[in-house]
Scaffold this motif. Structure first.
Motif, PDB file in Angstrom:
ATOM      1  N   SER A  48      16.423  -8.068  -7.866  1.00 29.83           N
ATOM      2  CA  SER A  48      16.447  -6.654  -8.249  1.00 29.83           C
ATOM      3  C   SER A  48      17.198  -6.419  -9.552  1.00 29.83           C
ATOM      4  O   SER A  48      18.248  -7.010  -9.798  1.00 29.83           O
ATOM      5  CB  SER A  48      17.110  -5.825  -7.152  1.00 29.83           C
ATOM      6  OG  SER A  48      16.298  -5.809  -6.016  1.00 29.83           O
ATOM      7  N   GLU A  54       9.474  -5.654 -11.506  1.00 32.45           N
ATOM      8  CA  GLU A  54       9.087  -6.885 -10.818  1.00 32.45           C
ATOM      9  C   GLU A  54       7.863  -7.436 -11.548  1.00 32.45           C
ATOM     10  O   GLU A  54       7.022  -6.670 -12.018  1.00 32.45           O
ATOM     11  CB  GLU A  54       8.760  -6.547  -9.357  1.00 32.45           C
ATOM     12  CG  GLU A  54       9.002  -7.645  -8.372  1.00 32.45           C
ATOM     13  CD  GLU A  54       7.926  -8.704  -8.345  1.00 32.45           C
ATOM     14  OE1 GLU A  54       8.248  -9.852  -8.053  1.00 32.45           O
ATOM     15  OE2 GLU A  54       6.756  -8.379  -8.612  1.00 32.45           O
ATOM     16  N   ARG A  73      13.621  -0.596 -10.133  1.00 34.38           N
ATOM     17  CA  ARG A  73      14.294  -0.899  -8.858  1.00 34.38           C
ATOM     18  C   ARG A  73      13.315  -0.773  -7.685  1.00 34.38           C
ATOM     19  O   ARG A  73      13.311  -1.592  -6.781  1.00 34.38           O
ATOM     20  CB  ARG A  73      15.486   0.025  -8.656  1.00 34.38           C
ATOM     21  CG  ARG A  73      16.636  -0.294  -9.548  1.00 34.38           C
ATOM     22  CD  ARG A  73      17.859  -0.652  -8.704  1.00 34.38           C
ATOM     23  NE  ARG A  73      18.974  -0.916  -9.570  1.00 34.38           N
ATOM     24  CZ  ARG A  73      19.498  -2.131  -9.729  1.00 34.38           C
ATOM     25  NH1 ARG A  73      19.007  -3.145  -9.084  1.00 34.38           N
ATOM     26  NH2 ARG A  73      20.517  -2.314 -10.523  1.00 34.38           N
ATOM     27  N   LEU A  74      12.503   0.275  -7.715  1.00 32.56           N
ATOM     28  CA  LEU A  74      11.520   0.480  -6.655  1.00 32.56           C
ATOM     29  C   LEU A  74      10.509  -0.665  -6.615  1.00 32.56           C
ATOM     30  O   LEU A  74      10.132  -1.125  -5.537  1.00 32.56           O
ATOM     31  CB  LEU A  74      10.801   1.813  -6.852  1.00 32.56           C
ATOM     32  CG  LEU A  74       9.737   2.156  -5.814  1.00 32.56           C
ATOM     33  CD1 LEU A  74      10.352   2.270  -4.420  1.00 32.56           C
ATOM     34  CD2 LEU A  74       9.027   3.451  -6.192  1.00 32.56           C
ATOM     35  N   HIS A  76      10.957  -3.769  -7.368  1.00 30.56           N
ATOM     36  CA  HIS A  76      11.601  -4.925  -6.739  1.00 30.56           C
ATOM     37  C   HIS A  76      11.734  -4.718  -5.233  1.00 30.56           C
ATOM     38  O   HIS A  76      11.483  -5.634  -4.449  1.00 30.56           O
ATOM     39  CB  HIS A  76      12.969  -5.191  -7.373  1.00 30.56           C
ATOM     40  CG  HIS A  76      12.886  -5.701  -8.763  1.00 30.56           C
ATOM     41  ND1 HIS A  76      12.576  -7.002  -9.064  1.00 30.56           N
ATOM     42  CD2 HIS A  76      13.041  -5.066  -9.947  1.00 30.56           C
ATOM     43  CE1 HIS A  76      12.559  -7.163 -10.374  1.00 30.56           C
ATOM     44  NE2 HIS A  76      12.836  -5.991 -10.939  1.00 30.56           N
ATOM     45  N   ALA A  77      12.112  -3.512  -4.836  1.00 32.30           N
ATOM     46  CA  ALA A  77      12.236  -3.214  -3.403  1.00 32.30           C
ATOM     47  C   ALA A  77      10.891  -3.375  -2.693  1.00 32.30           C
ATOM     48  O   ALA A  77      10.830  -3.922  -1.582  1.00 32.30           O
ATOM     49  CB  ALA A  77      12.782  -1.803  -3.198  1.00 32.30           C
ATOM     50  N   GLN A  80      10.052  -7.103  -2.423  1.00 37.22           N
ATOM     51  CA  GLN A  80      10.890  -7.714  -1.389  1.00 37.22           C
ATOM     52  C   GLN A  80      10.380  -7.334   0.002  1.00 37.22           C
ATOM     53  O   GLN A  80      10.306  -8.176   0.908  1.00 37.22           O
ATOM     54  CB  GLN A  80      12.342  -7.279  -1.575  1.00 37.22           C
ATOM     55  CG  GLN A  80      12.966  -7.840  -2.831  1.00 37.22           C
ATOM     56  CD  GLN A  80      14.176  -7.066  -3.288  1.00 37.22           C
ATOM     57  OE1 GLN A  80      14.495  -5.990  -2.787  1.00 37.22           O
ATOM     58  NE2 GLN A  80      14.872  -7.611  -4.287  1.00 37.22           N
ATOM     59  N   TYR A  81      10.014  -6.082   0.174  1.00 30.79           N
ATOM     60  CA  TYR A  81       9.513  -5.606   1.464  1.00 30.79           C
ATOM     61  C   TYR A  81       8.224  -6.335   1.851  1.00 30.79           C
ATOM     62  O   TYR A  81       8.105  -6.849   2.962  1.00 30.79           O
ATOM     63  CB  TYR A  81       9.284  -4.096   1.403  1.00 30.79           C
ATOM     64  CG  TYR A  81       8.626  -3.541   2.641  1.00 30.79           C
ATOM     65  CD1 TYR A  81       9.367  -3.350   3.808  1.00 30.79           C
ATOM     66  CD2 TYR A  81       7.274  -3.240   2.652  1.00 30.79           C
ATOM     67  CE1 TYR A  81       8.768  -2.853   4.954  1.00 30.79           C
ATOM     68  CE2 TYR A  81       6.666  -2.742   3.792  1.00 30.79           C
ATOM     69  CZ  TYR A  81       7.412  -2.555   4.942  1.00 30.79           C
ATOM     70  OH  TYR A  81       6.812  -2.072   6.079  1.00 30.79           O
ATOM     71  N   SER A 107      15.759  -6.858   5.456  1.00 28.70           N
ATOM     72  CA  SER A 107      16.359  -6.759   4.123  1.00 28.70           C
ATOM     73  C   SER A 107      16.727  -8.135   3.555  1.00 28.70           C
ATOM     74  O   SER A 107      17.418  -8.230   2.547  1.00 28.70           O
ATOM     75  CB  SER A 107      17.599  -5.870   4.164  1.00 28.70           C
ATOM     76  OG  SER A 107      18.576  -6.449   4.996  1.00 28.70           O
ATOM     77  N   ALA A 110      16.020  -8.646  -0.126  1.00 32.16           N
ATOM     78  CA  ALA A 110      16.846  -7.778  -0.969  1.00 32.16           C
ATOM     79  C   ALA A 110      18.251  -8.362  -1.157  1.00 32.16           C
ATOM     80  O   ALA A 110      18.942  -8.020  -2.110  1.00 32.16           O
ATOM     81  CB  ALA A 110      16.928  -6.380  -0.372  1.00 32.16           C
TER      82      ALA A 110
END
Length: 176
Positions: A48, A54, A73-74, A76-77, A80-81, A107, A110
């Motif tokens: 992140s 990403e 940031r979103l 990357h989240a 990751q999810y 998580s 993350a």
């Protein structure tokens, strides 16, 4: 068989070094045998940052800067999810059935910089500079290359094949 060979290799090791695709197995074995974990990456994925999106989301707008940082940031989240959705179910079955370890949380991805002792990113900082908001255990090392072996010669079968007809065409899938 892969898990068994990985386990045999890790039991007496000082450090477990993993690539992206073997992260779940390596993390599990490092946890089981209380070993240090080093993760290697060929691109800045799953780490992140507000500085860049990403790698699967280069199309995200970067202006105005506040919006760009939030979308980065979103991105990357989300990566990751969805990576967790893909890999965590099978990894958690193996953790429970083979090693009697608790399941990894949703998580997990993350928290990568927090759960690894060191992250080595094998690409040039001239291509992707190291984001200032990464943890100190993440290092961009430059490309990893092997020295050219001057004395290397292809096997005679390969030379004969290449000279036997039209030039071959290679279609590949990158590092797969």
């Amino acid at each position: 068989l892969y898990m068994q060979r990985s386990q045999e290799a890790c039991q007496d090791a000082d450090v477990v070094v993993v690539a992206f695709i073997s992260l779940m197995i390596g993390y599990t074995l490092a946890e089981k045998y209380k070993k240090r974990l080093v993760m290697t990456l060929l691109q800045p994925t799953l780490l992140s940052t507000a500085v860049l999106p990403e790698p699967t989301s280069p199309w995200l707008p970067q202006k105005p800067p506040l919006l760009g940082k939030a979308l980065n940031r979103l991105s990357h989240a989300m990566a990751q999810y969805y990576t967790g959705l893909l890999f965590l179910p099978a990894a958690n079955v193996a953790r429970k059935s083979l090693y009697n370890l608790p399941p990894l949380s949703r998580s997990f991805y993350a928290s990568l910089p927090n759960i690894t002792d060191l992250v080595l990113c094998a690409y040039s900082p001239l291509l992707v500079p190291r984001p200032a908001d990464w943890r100190e255990n993440i290092h961009v090392t430059g490309f990893w290359t092997l020295k050219h072996q001057e004395a290397w010669q292809p096997e005679s079968d390969l030379v004969a094949f290449l000279h036997a007809g039209s030039a071959p065409i290679y279609i590949g899938f990158g590092s797969m």
